[in-house]
Design a protein around this motif. Structure first.
Motif, mmCIF file in Angstrom:
data_model
loop_
_atom_site.group_PDB
_atom_site.id
_atom_site.type_symbol
_atom_site.label_atom_id
_atom_site.label_comp_id
_atom_site.label_asym_id
_atom_site.label_seq_id
_atom_site.Cartn_x
_atom_site.Cartn_y
_atom_site.Cartn_z
ATOM 1 N N VAL A 133 0.851 -1.195 0.000
ATOM 2 C CA VAL A 133 0.000 0.000 0.000
ATOM 3 C C VAL A 133 0.884 1.241 0.000
ATOM 4 N N ASP A 134 0.361 2.306 -0.543
ATOM 5 C CA ASP A 134 1.093 3.579 -0.572
ATOM 6 C C ASP A 134 0.854 4.327 0.730
ATOM 7 N N PRO A 135 1.905 4.872 1.348
ATOM 8 C CA PRO A 135 1.702 5.687 2.541
ATOM 9 C C PRO A 135 1.051 7.018 2.181
ATOM 10 N N ILE A 136 0.267 7.522 3.111
ATOM 11 C CA ILE A 136 -0.443 8.790 2.922
ATOM 12 C C ILE A 136 0.156 9.819 3.877
ATOM 13 N N ALA A 137 0.579 10.947 3.355
ATOM 14 C CA ALA A 137 1.129 12.011 4.191
ATOM 15 C C ALA A 137 -0.009 12.768 4.865
ATOM 16 N N LEU A 138 0.072 12.906 6.173
ATOM 17 C CA LEU A 138 -0.978 13.590 6.939
ATOM 18 C C LEU A 138 -0.606 15.050 7.179
ATOM 19 N N GLY A 139 -1.613 15.890 7.211
ATOM 20 C CA GLY A 139 -1.380 17.300 7.485
ATOM 21 C C GLY A 139 -1.218 17.581 8.971
ATOM 22 N N ASN A 140 -1.685 16.653 9.801
ATOM 23 C CA ASN A 140 -1.572 16.827 11.248
ATOM 24 C C ASN A 140 -0.680 15.733 11.820
ATOM 25 N N ASN A 141 -0.144 15.985 12.995
ATOM 26 C CA ASN A 141 0.744 15.026 13.648
ATOM 27 C C ASN A 141 -0.066 14.106 14.555
ATOM 28 N N VAL A 142 0.145 12.791 14.415
ATOM 29 C CA VAL A 142 -0.499 11.794 15.283
ATOM 30 C C VAL A 142 0.529 11.384 16.332
ATOM 31 N N GLU A 143 0.364 11.864 17.537
ATOM 32 C CA GLU A 143 1.341 11.628 18.598
ATOM 33 C C GLU A 143 1.376 10.159 19.021
ATOM 34 N N THR A 144 0.205 9.553 19.155
ATOM 35 C CA THR A 144 0.117 8.178 19.666
ATOM 36 C C THR A 144 -0.295 7.232 18.548
ATOM 37 N N PHE A 145 0.450 6.152 18.402
ATOM 38 C CA PHE A 145 0.195 5.141 17.378
ATOM 39 C C PHE A 145 -1.266 4.698 17.428
ATOM 40 N N THR A 146 -1.915 4.686 16.263
ATOM 41 C CA THR A 146 -3.357 4.425 16.210
ATOM 42 C C THR A 146 -3.709 3.463 15.083
ATOM 43 N N ILE A 147 -4.508 2.460 15.417
ATOM 44 C CA ILE A 147 -5.132 1.601 14.410
ATOM 45 C C ILE A 147 -6.634 1.816 14.511
ATOM 46 N N ALA A 148 -7.274 2.038 13.382
ATOM 47 C CA ALA A 148 -8.706 2.324 13.380
ATOM 48 C C ALA A 148 -9.386 1.588 12.224
ATOM 49 N N ILE A 149 -10.686 1.401 12.376
ATOM 50 C CA ILE A 149 -11.527 0.874 11.294
ATOM 51 C C ILE A 149 -12.386 2.042 10.823
ATOM 52 N N ASN A 150 -12.154 2.490 9.594
ATOM 53 C CA ASN A 150 -12.826 3.680 9.085
ATOM 54 C C ASN A 150 -13.528 3.408 7.762
#
Length: 284
Positions: A133-150
């Motif tokens: 998969v291609d990584p996606i650059a985020l505009g905001n910083n995610v301080e804590t490692f997160t896995i989500a179902i979206n």
């Protein structure tokens, strides 16, 4: 003296238990439960924080297999088969491993979930599925490692992994239509033989309406493909209901049928119960 020593041992043990120090975990565990369509998805993982450290390419080196989180393996469980990029991933529990790179991540679903970190001996036979998969650059910083179902729909969702200013997203499809139609067809087809049997058994055991109990067990018996395929435990229940209603001769005939089925299945318990009942009901 012995009593004093014993009392001291108990006192020390209690003090040791009570004195255990509780402190926050640096990478606290998290559990996510999400229903996608009609599929249950559970994610279990630990959540490290960046704490000012550069993450990808540093704390998490590029090009190396990563546990994708901290502590024990990050894990995902699917209650039904799912489809990723046209390939079927069987229902079950998987460890999530990744190999991050600046321009592409490899995501691996691994059947062995008992590792602390990456496996000491990697086994390709335990790779249930892998994808890039291609990584996606985020505009905001995610301080804590997160896995989500979206991105939930009735038929799909995404497994999103994000930390620092990078996110990857793995879309998976779920068999909602297949499961929904199976449920619809089952309900609209009416009660099964097992439903009728359970209802008859409840009425018999709870001193309920025996006429209804006999009606239900007869319906269960009638749903067998042939007389030879009627379950012997269904016939056993029918004989008990008949006997309780005072129809001993009918109960004996039904018990003989149950006995024959039990003997064919080598079920000694039902053979004995039927023989005992036939003997008891045949007494003058």
């Amino acid at each position: 003296m012995r009593k004093i020593i014993l009392a001291l041992v108990v006192l020390i043990a209690n003090f040791t238990i009570e004195a255990q120090v509780k402190t926050p975990q640096p990478s606290p565990k998290s559990t996510l439960n999400q229903v996608v369509g009609l599929t249950d998805v559970t994610v279990e993982y630990s959540r490290p924080s960046a704490k000012g450290r550069p993450v990808f390419g540093d704390l998490v080196p590029f090009g190396r297999l990563w546990r994708t989180g901290a502590n024990q393996n990050s894990m995902v469980t699917f209650s039904e088969d799912v489809v990723i990029k046209g390939a079927t991933l069987k229902k079950g529990k998987y460890a999530i491993f990744t190999t991050p790179k600046a321009d592409m991540w490899e995501v691996i679903f691994y059947t062995d979930t008992d590792n602390w970190g990456t496996p000491e001996n990697w086994d390709e036979n335990k790779v249930a599925y892998k994808t890039n998969v291609d990584p996606i650059a985020l505009g905001n910083n995610v301080e804590t490692f997160t896995i989500a179902i979206n991105n939930l729909t009735n038929d799909s969702a995404t497994l999103d992994i994000s930390w620092e200013k990078t996110m990857i997203s793995v879309k998976f499809e779920v068999p909602t239509q297949k499961a929904a139609m199976a449920s619809i067809n089952k309900v609209l087809a009416g009660p099964t033989a097992g439903d009728y049997f359970s209802s008859a058994q409840y009425l018999y055991q709870s001193e309920g309406d025996l006429n209804k109990a006999l009606e239900y067990v007869n319906k269960a018996v009638s749903m067998a493909k042939s007389p030879e395929e009627v379950p012997f435990w269904h016939l056993r229940l029918k004989s008990l209901i008949q006997a309780k209603m005072g129809n001993k001769s009918g109960a004996i005939e039904t018990a003989k049928l149950s006995l024959a089925g039990a003997e064919k299945a080598n079920n000694s318990d039902y053979v004995k119960m039927n023989n005992d009942s036939i003997k008891e009901w045949g007494k003058k």
